[in-house]
Design a protein around this motif. Structure first.
Motif, mmCIF file in Angstrom:
data_model
loop_
_atom_site.group_PDB
_atom_site.id
_atom_site.type_symbol
_atom_site.label_atom_id
_atom_site.label_comp_id
_atom_site.label_asym_id
_atom_site.label_seq_id
_atom_site.Cartn_x
_atom_site.Cartn_y
_atom_site.Cartn_z
ATOM 1 N N LEU A 1 -14.789 0.544 5.459
ATOM 2 C CA LEU A 1 -13.414 0.713 4.969
ATOM 3 C C LEU A 1 -12.458 -0.203 5.720
ATOM 4 O O LEU A 1 -11.546 -0.792 5.129
ATOM 5 C CB LEU A 1 -12.981 2.168 5.128
ATOM 6 N N TYR A 2 -12.655 -0.324 7.017
ATOM 7 C CA TYR A 2 -11.793 -1.214 7.807
ATOM 8 C C TYR A 2 -12.008 -2.666 7.399
ATOM 9 O O TYR A 2 -11.043 -3.443 7.319
ATOM 10 C CB TYR A 2 -12.039 -1.008 9.296
ATOM 11 N N LEU A 3 -13.247 -3.050 7.130
ATOM 12 C CA LEU A 3 -13.505 -4.407 6.650
ATOM 13 C C LEU A 3 -12.701 -4.678 5.380
ATOM 14 O O LEU A 3 -12.040 -5.717 5.255
ATOM 15 C CB LEU A 3 -15.002 -4.596 6.392
ATOM 16 N N LEU A 4 -12.752 -3.752 4.439
ATOM 17 C CA LEU A 4 -12.015 -3.934 3.183
ATOM 18 C C LEU A 4 -10.510 -3.995 3.424
ATOM 19 O O LEU A 4 -9.807 -4.787 2.796
ATOM 20 C CB LEU A 4 -12.352 -2.794 2.216
ATOM 21 N N GLN A 5 -10.016 -3.163 4.348
ATOM 22 C CA GLN A 5 -8.582 -3.158 4.619
ATOM 23 C C GLN A 5 -8.146 -4.447 5.319
ATOM 24 O O GLN A 5 -7.039 -4.943 5.076
ATOM 25 C CB GLN A 5 -8.196 -1.953 5.464
ATOM 26 N N TYR A 6 -9.017 -5.008 6.175
ATOM 27 C CA TYR A 6 -8.693 -6.289 6.806
ATOM 28 C C TYR A 6 -8.479 -7.363 5.738
ATOM 29 O O TYR A 6 -7.519 -8.141 5.797
ATOM 30 C CB TYR A 6 -9.807 -6.728 7.746
ATOM 31 N N VAL A 7 -9.375 -7.416 4.760
ATOM 32 C CA VAL A 7 -9.246 -8.420 3.701
ATOM 33 C C VAL A 7 -7.995 -8.150 2.871
ATOM 34 O O VAL A 7 -7.223 -9.067 2.562
ATOM 35 C CB VAL A 7 -10.497 -8.432 2.797
ATOM 36 N N GLU A 8 -7.782 -6.899 2.501
ATOM 37 C CA GLU A 8 -6.615 -6.564 1.679
ATOM 38 C C GLU A 8 -5.321 -6.910 2.406
ATOM 39 O O GLU A 8 -4.392 -7.488 1.815
ATOM 40 C CB GLU A 8 -6.647 -5.078 1.319
ATOM 41 N N SER A 9 -5.238 -6.586 3.688
ATOM 42 C CA SER A 9 -4.033 -6.889 4.451
ATOM 43 C C SER A 9 -3.840 -8.391 4.605
ATOM 44 O O SER A 9 -2.707 -8.886 4.566
ATOM 45 C CB SER A 9 -4.109 -6.220 5.837
ATOM 46 N N PHE A 10 -4.957 -9.131 4.768
ATOM 47 C CA PHE A 10 -4.844 -10.577 4.894
ATOM 48 C C PHE A 10 -4.301 -11.188 3.610
ATOM 49 O O PHE A 10 -3.466 -12.103 3.643
ATOM 50 C CB PHE A 10 -6.212 -11.184 5.229
ATOM 51 N N LEU A 11 -4.756 -10.716 2.469
ATOM 52 C CA LEU A 11 -4.283 -11.257 1.201
ATOM 53 C C LEU A 11 -2.812 -10.917 0.960
ATOM 54 O O LEU A 11 -2.058 -11.714 0.396
ATOM 55 C CB LEU A 11 -5.137 -10.722 0.051
ATOM 56 N N GLN A 12 -2.385 -9.739 1.404
ATOM 57 C CA GLN A 12 -1.019 -9.300 1.147
ATOM 58 C C GLN A 12 -0.044 -9.752 2.228
ATOM 59 O O GLN A 12 1.139 -9.980 1.950
ATOM 60 C CB GLN A 12 -0.992 -7.772 1.032
ATOM 61 N N ASN A 13 -0.522 -9.904 3.443
ATOM 62 C CA ASN A 13 0.332 -10.285 4.573
ATOM 63 C C ASN A 13 -0.473 -11.180 5.511
ATOM 64 O O ASN A 13 -0.877 -10.760 6.592
ATOM 65 C CB ASN A 13 0.832 -9.030 5.298
ATOM 66 N N PRO A 14 -0.742 -12.418 5.098
ATOM 67 C CA PRO A 14 -1.698 -13.266 5.823
ATOM 68 C C PRO A 14 -1.183 -13.723 7.179
ATOM 69 O O PRO A 14 0.032 -13.771 7.440
ATOM 70 C CB PRO A 14 -1.856 -14.465 4.886
ATOM 71 N N SER B 1 8.960 2.311 12.085
ATOM 72 C CA SER B 1 9.027 2.117 13.526
ATOM 73 C C SER B 1 8.138 0.950 13.954
ATOM 74 O O SER B 1 8.437 0.274 14.934
ATOM 75 C CB SER B 1 8.589 3.402 14.243
ATOM 76 N N GLU B 2 7.050 0.734 13.221
ATOM 77 C CA GLU B 2 6.145 -0.360 13.552
ATOM 78 C C GLU B 2 6.457 -1.550 12.660
ATOM 79 O O GLU B 2 6.366 -1.468 11.441
ATOM 80 C CB GLU B 2 4.690 0.073 13.373
ATOM 81 N N GLN B 3 6.807 -2.672 13.284
ATOM 82 C CA GLN B 3 7.091 -3.881 12.542
ATOM 83 C C GLN B 3 5.804 -4.669 12.324
ATOM 84 O O GLN B 3 4.843 -4.538 13.080
ATOM 85 C CB GLN B 3 8.119 -4.732 13.298
ATOM 86 N N PRO B 4 5.751 -5.510 11.288
ATOM 87 C CA PRO B 4 4.546 -6.311 11.027
ATOM 88 C C PRO B 4 4.246 -7.224 12.202
ATOM 89 O O PRO B 4 5.149 -7.612 12.959
ATOM 90 C CB PRO B 4 4.927 -7.121 9.782
ATOM 91 N N PRO B 5 2.992 -7.594 12.397
ATOM 92 C CA PRO B 5 2.635 -8.496 13.499
ATOM 93 C C PRO B 5 3.414 -9.798 13.424
ATOM 94 O O PRO B 5 3.647 -10.344 12.341
ATOM 95 C CB PRO B 5 1.136 -8.724 13.268
ATOM 96 N N ALA B 6 3.789 -10.316 14.586
ATOM 97 C CA ALA B 6 4.625 -11.519 14.638
ATOM 98 C C ALA B 6 3.905 -12.766 14.162
ATOM 99 O O ALA B 6 4.550 -13.776 13.872
ATOM 100 C CB ALA B 6 5.122 -11.729 16.073
ATOM 101 N N CYS B 7 2.576 -12.717 14.075
ATOM 102 C CA CYS B 7 1.828 -13.891 13.630
ATOM 103 C C CYS B 7 1.597 -13.912 12.124
ATOM 104 O O CYS B 7 1.009 -14.851 11.592
ATOM 105 C CB CYS B 7 0.480 -13.974 14.351
ATOM 106 N N THR B 8 2.039 -12.873 11.395
ATOM 107 C CA THR B 8 1.797 -12.798 9.959
ATOM 108 C C THR B 8 3.018 -13.246 9.170
ATOM 109 O O THR B 8 4.124 -13.368 9.704
ATOM 110 C CB THR B 8 1.417 -11.369 9.533
ATOM 111 N N GLN B 9 2.806 -13.443 7.892
ATOM 112 C CA GLN B 9 3.866 -13.954 7.022
ATOM 113 C C GLN B 9 5.090 -13.053 7.026
ATOM 114 O O GLN B 9 6.225 -13.529 7.074
ATOM 115 C CB GLN B 9 3.314 -14.103 5.600
ATOM 116 N N GLN B 10 4.865 -11.754 6.982
ATOM 117 C CA GLN B 10 5.993 -10.819 6.897
ATOM 118 C C GLN B 10 6.667 -10.573 8.237
ATOM 119 O O GLN B 10 7.779 -10.053 8.283
ATOM 120 C CB GLN B 10 5.514 -9.486 6.302
ATOM 121 N N GLY B 11 6.006 -10.949 9.330
ATOM 122 C CA GLY B 11 6.591 -10.683 10.634
ATOM 123 C C GLY B 11 7.003 -11.921 11.401
ATOM 124 O O GLY B 11 7.684 -11.823 12.426
ATOM 125 N N CYS B 12 6.615 -13.101 10.919
ATOM 126 C CA CYS B 12 6.865 -14.330 11.666
ATOM 127 C C CYS B 12 8.331 -14.760 11.557
ATOM 128 O O CYS B 12 8.881 -14.847 10.455
ATOM 129 C CB CYS B 12 5.956 -15.449 11.159
#
Length: 494
Positions: free
Chosen positions: A441-454, A360-371
């Motif tokens: 944990l959120y800091l780590l997830q921010y980095v992980e998400s950036f690497l996977q969906n920058p 139901s939630e699409q990737p952010p429009a500014c990221t690689q997977q949502g742009c």
């Protein structure tokens, strides 16, 4: 002048209030198998100990206050059976012993190798031996003790009843030396002299068990030997992955290094550099409030503290620099984007990897997977990702821009201004924590998400609220624990 005991510190009530800083003359530092002569006075502040040293390249190393697990101050006469003071025969000296975390030991080993323009010798050593220029007076020793008992130093102090307590006496110090991995144990015991004969069988058994304590809890070193820059994770570090606990520096640095080396799974990792959690702590540490404060607040002086950290990497050839930051017991992330780029660029997307999903939630429009744009905007900027938004980050971003400006001059030998006008900073709209302990944990997830969906389109501020679901963060403690235990099993079998 002798202390009350051969190896005891004076009473702590000699000094009613610790000074803001303390400078002491010292002769040399032994760090593992490496020795370095002093190049000025050591400075002890609430945030750590600064040691100017001579080498093929003169510089300084520092010990972060919270990374000191214990300390001891000994009369030099007690080590006349070793080789440490052979060349100083006839002189009276005090010895300052620092027991530091494995993470700090690894960092010091790298800094010492850079100082001597050589490769690291042997394993990193968690025991530092500092030979003072003379025997400290009772007042000096009391001042030193009061500094080393300040809150920032006590943060890293061993709390287990089984661990040696500070100040370390001679026998506790010897037990720690014996627990060092070979050949460090023999080298240090040769410097300080061997442990006196223990007649009781039960006492010898106790020494054997106690000497293994600091290493009995070691789980993994990552990356595995012989890779450089290894991070050691212990059972004590694992305990911070319990629900309701704050993540410590070791877990943060371990998982970030894992993400960069193995967890990113995409080309973004190759275009990224991740700083240690100690980096910003060193860059931003406060100095004493005296007549030299202006000089210490100078960007060039701040850069000097961390200039060796990028000796083997040109950060201006990277697109993204990740800086984990801990302020007031709260973790957040700063991402420096396109530090080497001059101005705003518009780029055609040569390929897209848009996510096809039934979620139901699409990737952010500014990221690689949502742009869905054909043209995206890139610009030099600093993105702050804070899961609580409780802090103001202007000062943090200014320190990072000042650092980049001096680093650019060092690297390019050209002047370039890094200001809020040409390198904007903004707070990203990111998923928020719903408790008081998951900021790491959120800091780590921010980095992980950036690497996977920058982020690919840098129209500020980036809206990333749908970057990842909250349940992914809730699972992260167990994911990291399982990862560490898998690596532990693999390294044990090897």
């Amino acid at each position: 002048m002798k202390f009350a005991g051969r190896h005891s510190l004076p009473r702590r009530d000699v000094v009613s209030e610790p000074p803001s800083f303390l400078e002491l003359d010292f002769l040399l530092l032994h760090c593992g198998l490496t020795r370095a002569d002093a190049n000025g006075k050591m400075m002890i502040t609430s945030s750590g100990i600064l040691l100017p040293l001579k080498g093929k390249e003169e510089g300084e190393v520092s010990v972060v206050a919270s990374q000191v697990r214990g300390y001891g101050l000994w009369d030099g006469d007690i080590v006349r059976g070793g080789t440490l003071l052979d060349e100083l025969e006839g002189l009276a000296h005090s010895l300052l012993i620092l027991w530091v975390t494995d993470a700090q030991a690894n960092m010091l080993q790298r800094e010492m190798a850079i100082l001597h323009n050589s490769t690291a010798k042997g394993p990193a050593c968690f025991i530092l031996l500092l030979v003072m220029t003379e025997q400290l007076s009772e007042l000096q020793a009391a001042l030193l003790a009061s500094m080393l008992e300040m809150t920032d130093f006590r943060e890293g102090r061993a709390s287990s009843a089984e661990q040696p307590t500070s100040p370390l006496d001679w026998s506790d110090g010897q037990l720690l030396l014996q627990s060092c991995p070979p050949p460090l144990d023999e080298h240090l015991l040769d410097l300080l002299g061997q442990l006196p004969e223990v007649s009781s069988t039960s006492a010898r058994q106790g020494i054997k068990q106690s000497s293994a304590l600091p290493f009995a809890s070691r789980l993994i070193q990552y990356p595995a030997a012989p890779s450089r820059g290894r991070i050691t994770v212990t059972k004590e570090d694992l305990s911070c992955l319990e629900r309701g606990e704050f993540l410590n520096d070791v877990i943060i640095d371990f998982y970030l290094k894992f993400l960069l080396l193995e967890g990113g799974g995409c080309a973004v990792a190759e275009r990224s550099h991740i700083f240690s959690s100690f980096f910003f702590k060193q860059l931003s540490r406060r100095q004493v409030a005296d007549e030299r404060v202006a000089a210490f607040q100078d960007p060039y002086m701040r850069h000097q503290r961390v200039k060796t950290w990028t000796r083997h990497v040109d950060i201006f050839n990277k697109d993204f620099l990740f800086v984990p930051i801990n302020q007031d017991a709260h973790w957040f992330l700063a991402v420096v984007c396109f530090p080497g780029q001059d101005g705003v660029h518009y780029e055609q997307q040569t390929s897209t990897s848009r996510l096809v999903s039934l979620r139901s939630e699409q990737p952010p429009a500014c990221t690689q997977q949502g742009c869905t744009r054909n043209t995206v905007l890139t610009r030099p900027c600093i993105l702050v990702m804070d899961s609580l938004k409780l802090l103001h980050h202007e000062h943090v971003c200014k320190l990072l821009r000042d650092y980049l400006q001096v680093e650019w001059e060092e690297r390019r030998e050209l002047h370039r201004v890094f200001s809020s006008d040409n390198m904007h900073n903004c707070s990203c709209i990111v998923p928020q924590q719903d408790n008081s302990t998951d900021c790491g944990l959120y800091l780590l997830q921010y980095v992980e998400s950036f690497l996977q969906n920058p982020v690919v389109h840098f129209d500020l501020p980036p809206h990333l609220v749908n970057w990842f679901p909250r349940h992914r963060v809730r699972q992260k403690r167990e994911e990291i624990r399982s990862l560490i235990m898998r690596l532990h099993k693999s390294q044990s079998q090897a």
